[in-house]
Scaffold this motif. Structure first.
Motif, PDB file in Angstrom:
ATOM      1  N   ARG A 349      -4.445   0.724   5.794  1.00  0.00           N
ATOM      2  CA  ARG A 349      -3.245  -0.520   6.481  1.00  0.00           C
ATOM      3  C   ARG A 349      -3.314  -1.746   6.491  1.00  0.00           C
ATOM      4  O   ARG A 349      -1.994  -2.157   6.502  1.00  0.00           O
ATOM      5  CB  ARG A 349      -3.300  -0.234   8.356  1.00  0.00           C
ATOM      6  CG  ARG A 349      -2.717   1.112   8.575  1.00  0.00           C
ATOM      7  CD  ARG A 349      -2.578   0.592  10.373  1.00  0.00           C
ATOM      8  NE  ARG A 349      -1.950   0.214  11.397  1.00  0.00           N
ATOM      9  CZ  ARG A 349      -2.396  -0.531  12.166  1.00  0.00           C
ATOM     10  NH1 ARG A 349      -2.995  -1.031  12.704  1.00  0.00           N
ATOM     11  NH2 ARG A 349      -0.999  -2.104  12.398  1.00  0.00           N
ATOM     12  N   ALA A 353      -0.056  -3.442   3.940  1.00  0.00           N
ATOM     13  CA  ALA A 353       0.008  -4.487   4.624  1.00  0.00           C
ATOM     14  C   ALA A 353      -0.704  -6.398   3.408  1.00  0.00           C
ATOM     15  O   ALA A 353       0.646  -6.777   3.494  1.00  0.00           O
ATOM     16  CB  ALA A 353      -0.144  -5.576   5.836  1.00  0.00           C
ATOM     17  N   ARG A 356       2.506  -6.266   0.842  1.00  0.00           N
ATOM     18  CA  ARG A 356       3.175  -6.644   0.860  1.00  0.00           C
ATOM     19  C   ARG A 356       3.184  -8.155   1.112  1.00  0.00           C
ATOM     20  O   ARG A 356       4.292  -9.103   0.968  1.00  0.00           O
ATOM     21  CB  ARG A 356       3.927  -6.146   3.040  1.00  0.00           C
ATOM     22  CG  ARG A 356       4.212  -4.548   2.418  1.00  0.00           C
ATOM     23  CD  ARG A 356       5.415  -4.019   4.136  1.00  0.00           C
ATOM     24  NE  ARG A 356       4.387  -4.267   5.384  1.00  0.00           N
ATOM     25  CZ  ARG A 356       3.178  -3.376   5.633  1.00  0.00           C
ATOM     26  NH1 ARG A 356       3.367  -2.394   5.055  1.00  0.00           N
ATOM     27  NH2 ARG A 356       2.848  -3.669   6.713  1.00  0.00           N
ATOM     28  N   SER A 357       2.297  -8.639   1.854  1.00  0.00           N
ATOM     29  CA  SER A 357       2.525 -10.014   2.092  1.00  0.00           C
ATOM     30  C   SER A 357       1.821 -10.421   0.695  1.00  0.00           C
ATOM     31  O   SER A 357       2.228 -11.603   0.277  1.00  0.00           O
ATOM     32  CB  SER A 357       0.919 -10.128   2.620  1.00  0.00           C
ATOM     33  OG  SER A 357       0.582 -12.057   2.157  1.00  0.00           O
ATOM     34  N   VAL A 364       1.235 -11.210   7.374  1.00  0.00           N
ATOM     35  CA  VAL A 364       2.146  -9.504   7.395  1.00  0.00           C
ATOM     36  C   VAL A 364       1.344  -9.723   8.665  1.00  0.00           C
ATOM     37  O   VAL A 364       0.204  -9.027   9.153  1.00  0.00           O
ATOM     38  CB  VAL A 364       1.917  -9.142   6.798  1.00  0.00           C
ATOM     39  CG1 VAL A 364       2.947  -7.923   7.173  1.00  0.00           C
ATOM     40  CG2 VAL A 364       2.837  -9.306   5.412  1.00  0.00           C
ATOM     41  N   LEU A 366       0.070  -7.003  11.678  1.00  0.00           N
ATOM     42  CA  LEU A 366      -0.264  -5.862  11.802  1.00  0.00           C
ATOM     43  C   LEU A 366       0.052  -5.182  12.960  1.00  0.00           C
ATOM     44  O   LEU A 366      -0.177  -5.415  13.750  1.00  0.00           O
ATOM     45  CB  LEU A 366      -1.496  -5.647  11.557  1.00  0.00           C
ATOM     46  CG  LEU A 366      -2.081  -6.231   9.980  1.00  0.00           C
ATOM     47  CD1 LEU A 366      -3.534  -6.141   9.928  1.00  0.00           C
ATOM     48  CD2 LEU A 366      -1.675  -5.029   8.780  1.00  0.00           C
TER      49      LEU A 366
END
Ligand code: NAD
Length: 366
Positions: A349, A353, A356-357, A364, A366
């Motif tokens: 996870r 993330a 994505r960051s 980001v 969580l």
């Protein structure tokens, strides 16, 4: 149950497993019943880690036996059979692997293929009714991790992730400090794991995004996992930057990654990983002192110290043998494994993330 509450339940189970692992009084070897048959292990994938580390470690275990092989390279089989006395009936290809369902010699399939294939083969193993030991990183996405956990639960088999550090005694001492807080409240964490690797062959899966290459997946799970077990909680946000120095080599994946993890209570973990630079340490700064491991991840020689002069210098004869014996005993005793699938899921996870960051340049949540 909503997806969110089921995710919370899964992460809670992961933390419970980690808490059990960190408990100084928990010693599964002490409760073993002698004289029971050994756990039959089949290695799925006969590359570097199986060949150079796991096969020899299996010879040092008390409760496991290397009984089977799953490989796409039949030319490797005779030497393995000769060296480890593996019966013809216990040799499988990836295509015939599901037939292990009918083979009582094999209790566990240990998935040691490229990360992008972990889910595929873990599912075949679980659906064949065999326990699953899965190498790190657990899989590519949260969805894949949940699918492995779901398949193991549905089939009533155990799932253990190959985070060998969580079986290592000095690491376990550090894990126990998260709750005992001998140096006061945690303020911040630094966790780094990387190596100055040469350029892999262009067709090596470690350069492939789809198969799980790149520093963040391959090595990044060590500092991320360490930050989580040192904090004893789950991060609430991640900010990450991925970098490539050797652009002619790393065309699809990162060579280094830098992550800031924000934990509840304002604890910050600065994590770094690389397949181009050497780095290997874990440090926790607290209100009344500090403790550290250096190296924090290695096949042997993990050691550390604390601000009050305590040396963290226990030894373990063979980390992988300890890990597999711990996991074998969990099967014998039908007890929770030290490192359940939820531990792998929590790290993946964070990795998703972090990607994505890096893409957005933003923090980001969580
Ligand atoms: P490797 O490349 O040496 O071996 C991978 C094996 O998978 C090979 O035998 C290869 O033939 C097989 N394979 C099957 N399908 C394949 C495909 N489509 N593409 C490429 N190979 C395929 O890799 P490795 O270093 O043994 O790593 C395997 C797994 O073990 C990875 O998940 C890795 O992260 C993990 N690992 C863990 C540790 C640890 O300390 N826990 C150390 C090294 C590797």
């Amino acid at each position: 149950m909503s997806q969110l509450s089921s995710r919370r339940r899964i992460l809670k189970q992961g933390l419970m497993g980690a808490a059990l692992a960190a408990s100084p009084s928990y010693n599964p070897l002490a409760i073993a019943k002698p004289g029971r048959r050994k756990i039959g292990v089949a290695l799925v994938g006969l590359g570097y880690y199986s060949r150079d580390l796991l096969a020899s470690a299996l010879q040092l275990t008390q409760y496991c036996e290397l009984r089977g092989l799953v490989t796409g390279s039949p030319e490797k089989v005779p030497q393995w059979q000769q060296e480890y006395g593996i019966a013809d009936r216990n040799i499988y290809s990836y295509e015939t692997m599901h037939q292990v369902a009918d083979n009582p010699d094999i209790d566990v399939l240990y998935i040691v293929v490229p990360t992008g294939l972990h889910e595929k083969y873990a599912l075949i193993a679980a659906n064949a009714g065999k326990h699953v030991w899965c190498e790190k990183p657990m899989a590519m996405t949260e969805k894949e991790c949940l699918s492995i956990i779901g398949a193991c639960n549905k089939n009533g088999v155990q799932l253990a992730v190959g985070y060998r550090m969580q079986h290592e005694p000095n690491t376990r001492t550090v894990m126990s400090y998260a709750s005992s807080q001998p140096y006061g409240k945690l303020k911040n964490i630094i966790a780094k794991a990387g190596y100055a690797g040469g350029a892999p062959n262009p067709d090596n899966w470690r350069l492939s995004r789809k198969l799980g290459g790149g520093a963040l997946y391959d090595m990044g799970v060590y500092p991320i996992n360490a930050a989580r077990y040192t904090a004893g909680s789950e991060p609430v946000a991640v900010t990450a930057r991925l970098e490539v120095e050797r652009k002619n080599v790393f065309k699809e994946v990162d060579e280094s990654a830098y992550l800031t993890l924000e934990f509840p209570g304002g604890v910050i973990a600065e994590c770094a990983t690389s397949v181009g630079q050497n780095m290997n340490m874990l440090r926790a700064n607290c209100t009344k002192g500090w403790y550290e491991l250096e190296p924090m991840q290695a096949y042997s020689g993990v050691k550390g110290r604390t601000s009050s002069g305590v040396l963290l210098d226990k030894t373990v004869a063979n980390q992988q043998a300890r890990q597999m014996d711990d996991d074998a005993l969990a099967i014998f005793h039908k007890s929770p494994v030290l490192v359940p699938g939820e531990e792998g899921l929590a790290d993946i996870r964070i990795i998703e993330a972090a990607h994505r960051s890096n893409a957005s340049g933003k923090r980001v949540a969580l």
